[in-house]
Design a protein around this motif. Structure first.
Motif, PDB file in Angstrom:
ATOM      1  N   LYS A 100       0.772  -1.090   0.169  1.00 38.45           N
ATOM      2  CA  LYS A 100      -0.060   0.047   0.168  1.00 38.45           C
ATOM      3  C   LYS A 100       0.952   1.298   0.019  1.00 38.45           C
ATOM      4  CE  LYS A 100      -1.169  -0.065   4.860  1.00 38.45           C
ATOM      5  NZ  LYS A 100      -2.333   0.075   5.875  1.00 38.45           N
ATOM      6  N   ARG A 101       2.140   1.324   0.372  1.00 38.62           N
ATOM      7  CA  ARG A 101       2.998   2.399  -0.094  1.00 38.62           C
ATOM      8  C   ARG A 101       3.002   2.694  -1.389  1.00 38.62           C
ATOM      9  NH1 ARG A 101       8.197   1.761   1.231  1.00 38.62           N
ATOM     10  NH2 ARG A 101       8.173  -0.513   1.750  1.00 38.62           N
ATOM     11  N   GLN A 102       2.754   2.028  -2.233  1.00 36.97           N
ATOM     12  CA  GLN A 102       3.032   2.112  -3.502  1.00 36.97           C
ATOM     13  C   GLN A 102       2.034   2.634  -4.580  1.00 36.97           C
ATOM     14  OE1 GLN A 102       6.206   1.304  -4.557  1.00 36.97           O
ATOM     15  NE2 GLN A 102       6.475   0.034  -2.644  1.00 36.97           N
ATOM     16  N   TRP A 103       0.855   2.764  -4.091  1.00 38.09           N
ATOM     17  CA  TRP A 103      -0.341   3.222  -4.801  1.00 38.09           C
ATOM     18  C   TRP A 103      -1.476   3.952  -3.896  1.00 38.09           C
ATOM     19  CZ3 TRP A 103      -4.886   0.688  -3.159  1.00 38.09           C
ATOM     20  CH2 TRP A 103      -4.438  -0.472  -2.415  1.00 38.09           C
ATOM     21  N   SER A 104      -2.226   4.572  -4.163  1.00 43.67           N
ATOM     22  CA  SER A 104      -3.408   4.945  -3.581  1.00 43.67           C
ATOM     23  C   SER A 104      -4.619   5.234  -4.349  1.00 43.67           C
ATOM     24  CB  SER A 104      -3.015   6.588  -2.971  1.00 43.67           C
ATOM     25  OG  SER A 104      -4.098   6.959  -2.201  1.00 43.67           O
ATOM     26  N   LEU A 105      -5.799   4.966  -3.690  1.00 43.60           N
ATOM     27  CA  LEU A 105      -7.259   5.111  -4.395  1.00 43.60           C
ATOM     28  C   LEU A 105      -8.130   5.928  -3.339  1.00 43.60           C
ATOM     29  CD1 LEU A 105      -7.479   1.653  -5.894  1.00 43.60           C
ATOM     30  CD2 LEU A 105      -7.467   3.769  -7.350  1.00 43.60           C
ATOM     31  N   GLU A 106      -7.501   6.651  -2.460  1.00 40.27           N
ATOM     32  CA  GLU A 106      -8.328   7.493  -1.441  1.00 40.27           C
ATOM     33  C   GLU A 106      -9.095   8.291  -2.185  1.00 40.27           C
ATOM     34  OE1 GLU A 106      -6.966   8.003   2.199  1.00 40.27           O
ATOM     35  OE2 GLU A 106      -6.734   5.916   1.948  1.00 40.27           O
ATOM     36  N   GLY A 107     -10.166   8.583  -1.332  1.00 35.62           N
ATOM     37  CA  GLY A 107     -11.272   9.645  -1.857  1.00 35.62           C
ATOM     38  C   GLY A 107     -11.934   9.260  -3.055  1.00 35.62           C
ATOM     39  N   GLN A 108     -11.998   7.918  -3.325  1.00 37.61           N
ATOM     40  CA  GLN A 108     -13.144   7.802  -4.576  1.00 37.61           C
ATOM     41  C   GLN A 108     -13.805   6.433  -4.349  1.00 37.61           C
ATOM     42  OE1 GLN A 108     -11.312   5.969  -8.052  1.00 37.61           O
ATOM     43  NE2 GLN A 108      -9.266   6.580  -7.307  1.00 37.61           N
ATOM     44  N   GLU A 109     -14.863   6.525  -5.074  1.00 36.40           N
ATOM     45  CA  GLU A 109     -15.634   5.209  -4.904  1.00 36.40           C
ATOM     46  C   GLU A 109     -15.247   4.309  -6.056  1.00 36.40           C
ATOM     47  OE1 GLU A 109     -19.955   6.544  -4.859  1.00 36.40           O
ATOM     48  OE2 GLU A 109     -19.773   5.972  -2.481  1.00 36.40           O
ATOM     49  N   LEU A 110     -15.081   3.076  -6.056  1.00 39.99           N
ATOM     50  CA  LEU A 110     -14.729   1.972  -6.999  1.00 39.99           C
ATOM     51  C   LEU A 110     -15.769   1.217  -7.419  1.00 39.99           C
ATOM     52  CD1 LEU A 110     -11.544   1.290  -4.873  1.00 39.99           C
ATOM     53  CD2 LEU A 110     -11.511   2.603  -7.266  1.00 39.99           C
ATOM     54  N   LYS A 111     -15.884   0.582  -8.704  1.00 34.48           N
ATOM     55  CA  LYS A 111     -16.834  -0.451  -9.041  1.00 34.48           C
ATOM     56  C   LYS A 111     -16.169  -1.641  -9.160  1.00 34.48           C
ATOM     57  CE  LYS A 111     -18.661  -0.585 -13.436  1.00 34.48           C
ATOM     58  NZ  LYS A 111     -19.495  -0.467 -14.472  1.00 34.48           N
ATOM     59  N   LEU A 112     -16.876  -2.439  -8.360  1.00 32.20           N
ATOM     60  CA  LEU A 112     -16.121  -4.024  -8.398  1.00 32.20           C
ATOM     61  C   LEU A 112     -17.425  -4.892  -8.978  1.00 32.20           C
ATOM     62  CD1 LEU A 112     -14.399  -6.000  -7.043  1.00 32.20           C
ATOM     63  CD2 LEU A 112     -15.634  -6.226  -5.019  1.00 32.20           C
ATOM     64  N   CYS A 113     -17.128  -5.630 -10.074  1.00 31.97           N
ATOM     65  CA  CYS A 113     -17.894  -6.472 -10.869  1.00 31.97           C
ATOM     66  C   CYS A 113     -17.354  -7.839 -10.785  1.00 31.97           C
ATOM     67  CB  CYS A 113     -17.743  -6.109 -12.158  1.00 31.97           C
ATOM     68  SG  CYS A 113     -18.181  -4.362 -12.721  1.00 31.97           S
ATOM     69  N   LEU A 114     -18.702  -8.774 -11.058  1.00 33.24           N
ATOM     70  CA  LEU A 114     -18.106 -10.279 -11.251  1.00 33.24           C
ATOM     71  C   LEU A 114     -18.784 -10.150 -12.713  1.00 33.24           C
ATOM     72  CD1 LEU A 114     -19.367 -12.214  -8.276  1.00 33.24           C
ATOM     73  CD2 LEU A 114     -17.281 -12.167  -9.377  1.00 33.24           C
ATOM     74  N   VAL A 115     -18.113 -10.549 -13.755  1.00 30.71           N
ATOM     75  CA  VAL A 115     -18.264 -10.760 -15.156  1.00 30.71           C
ATOM     76  C   VAL A 115     -18.058 -11.952 -15.587  1.00 30.71           C
ATOM     77  CG1 VAL A 115     -17.575  -9.800 -17.387  1.00 30.71           C
ATOM     78  CG2 VAL A 115     -17.402  -8.478 -15.366  1.00 30.71           C
ATOM     79  N   GLY A 116     -19.304 -12.904 -16.546  1.00 36.33           N
ATOM     80  CA  GLY A 116     -19.072 -13.950 -16.753  1.00 36.33           C
ATOM     81  C   GLY A 116     -19.088 -13.941 -18.277  1.00 36.33           C
ATOM     82  N   SER A 117     -19.200 -14.913 -19.043  1.00 37.48           N
ATOM     83  CA  SER A 117     -19.099 -15.250 -20.389  1.00 37.48           C
ATOM     84  C   SER A 117     -20.450 -14.879 -20.875  1.00 37.48           C
ATOM     85  CB  SER A 117     -19.125 -16.468 -20.894  1.00 37.48           C
ATOM     86  OG  SER A 117     -19.551 -17.416 -20.457  1.00 37.48           O
ATOM     87  N   ALA A 118     -21.767 -14.880 -20.256  1.00 37.70           N
ATOM     88  CA  ALA A 118     -22.980 -14.679 -20.629  1.00 37.70           C
ATOM     89  C   ALA A 118     -23.388 -13.248 -19.777  1.00 37.70           C
ATOM     90  CB  ALA A 118     -23.958 -15.688 -20.092  1.00 37.70           C
ATOM     91  N   GLY A 119     -22.667 -12.445 -19.321  1.00 36.04           N
ATOM     92  CA  GLY A 119     -23.032 -11.132 -18.961  1.00 36.04           C
ATOM     93  C   GLY A 119     -22.601 -10.968 -17.374  1.00 36.04           C
ATOM     94  N   ILE A 120     -23.079  -9.916 -16.925  1.00 36.70           N
ATOM     95  CA  ILE A 120     -22.582  -9.408 -15.456  1.00 36.70           C
ATOM     96  C   ILE A 120     -23.449 -10.175 -14.687  1.00 36.70           C
ATOM     97  CG2 ILE A 120     -22.675  -7.179 -14.055  1.00 36.70           C
ATOM     98  CD1 ILE A 120     -21.775  -5.546 -16.194  1.00 36.70           C
TER      99      ILE A 120
END
Ligand SMILES: [Zn+2]
Ligand SMILES: [Zn+2]
Length: 365
Positions: A290-310
């Protein structure tokens, strides 16, 4: 099921080909980046391998023996091949790659396509993949992210779509990242992707001597794993790629007395007609490197994706958490997790897992 995730950089060069740093300088920089292992993949030479053990001992990092087989029709990364049986690059024609892959396998190595859609001649000779592959199943992996800040490059987006297309054709091919590291210094604006390789904890403990040795193995900067174990992790597709948090994915069967759990790279069997489902868990670990990067202050989108769609989507804060969903997986042949957010001011894909594959069939088999 406990997996030890090993932070690797799988595509590097040194002064033995066209880079500006020695293996020792690169290994020093790699330790600062909190990497556990790097693969030495110089262009058409293995002369750097002679310094491997000395640098491993001095810098406390694991070094995989590799090569970037650099030809006029494409660049192929090889890992773990002890003898170079494959054809001389100067005489390799556009239809010779199947033979080349067979040669790499004969010498115990893995064969992966490097940066398939990077611009070719005259900018970079052979960078664009033009070989005709007859036996796709023989291919061990594909580098879908090449270079720093991979989400900002169109040729990587194209490679990612190409990988998806191969998965939809039924190929179970692992996808990795590679910095294509030529200079130790990194511009302060760039971000780096890391390929995490998963080794079963019991196997890793076994290598370190087991039992009492486990504690020292955890302290070992090489994470107490061996080169063959890492190669096996790639072969099996136990791979998670990220510019920040580490994504882990598990599938658990429902509908049987003894429900099994499957990890990334494994095949889960479901029987939708009998009401059987998979319970899926994505874990996002924001504590890694975690010293190498930061994603502070934002909302992220996490998805599970498959061959037939989300399959599922969550809007998540940048903190470690696990997310669960349950699906009958109808029509899905594979499933993976993807994380979207903003880095370097550009939104895009920041992390992805390799697939859990899905087979439909009777659970009573
Ligand atoms: Zn290359
Ligand atoms: Zn390269």
């Amino acid at each position: 099921m406990t997996i030890r995730w090993v932070a690797c950089e799988l595509h590097t060069h040194t002064v033995h080909s066209d880079a500006s740093h020695t293996l020792d300088e690169m290994a020093t920089a790699a330790r600062e980046l909190e990497l556990d292992w790097i693969a030495l993949t110089d262009h058409n030479t293995v002369s750097g391998w002679a310094f491997k053990e000395q640098v491993e001992a001095k810098r406390g990092i694991g070094i995989l023996s590799g090569l970037e087989w650099t030809t006029f029709y494409g660049h192929m990364l090889t890992l773990g091949a002890n003898v170079l049986h494959h054809a001389d690059w100067r005489f390799t024609g556009p239809d010779d790659i199947d033979e080349g892959i067979a040669g790499i396998h004969k010498s115990g190595g893995l064969a992966g396509i490097a940066h398939p859609f990077r611009i070719g001649s005259p900018i970079c000779t052979g960078c664009y993949w033009e070989f005709t592959i007859g036996k796709w199943k023989a291919l061990d992996y594909i580098e879908v992210w090449n270079g720093p800040s991979p989400h900002m490059k169109a040729f990587n987006q194209r490679a990612y779509l190409f990988w998806t297309e191969l998965l939809n054709r039924g190929l179970r091919i692992p996808a990795v990242s590679g910095r294509d590291w030529h200079h130790s210094l990194l511009s302060s604006e760039a971000t780096l992707a890391v390929t995490y390789l998963g080794v079963h904890e019991e196997a890793a403990a076994g290598y370190a001597g087991g039992g009492a040795a486990l504690e020292s193995a955890v302290q070992d900067p090489r994470k107490g794993v061996s080169e063959p174990q890492l190669l096996e992790a790639i072969r099996l597709g136990a791979v998670s790629v990220t510019q920040g948090p580490l994504l882990k994915l598990y599938a658990r069967e429902t509908g049987r007395e003894e429900n099994r759990t499957f990890g990334i790279g494994e095949v889960a069997r479901v029987d939708p007609s009998a009401g059987s489902r998979l319970s899926l868990t994505v874990e996002a670990d924001f504590e890694v490197r975690k010293r190498q990067w930061s994603l502070e202050g934002q909302e992220l989108k996490l998805c599970l994706v498959g061959s037939a769609g989300i399959v599922a989507e969550w809007i998540v804060p940048p903190v470690s958490a696990a997310f669960k969903t349950c699906s009958d997986m109808t029509g899905q042949r594979w499933i993976r997790a993807e994380l979207y957010g903003t880095m370097n001011g550009q939104a895009g894909l920041l992390a992805f897992t390799n697939c859990i594959y899905v087979e439909e069939g009777s659970l009573t088999l």
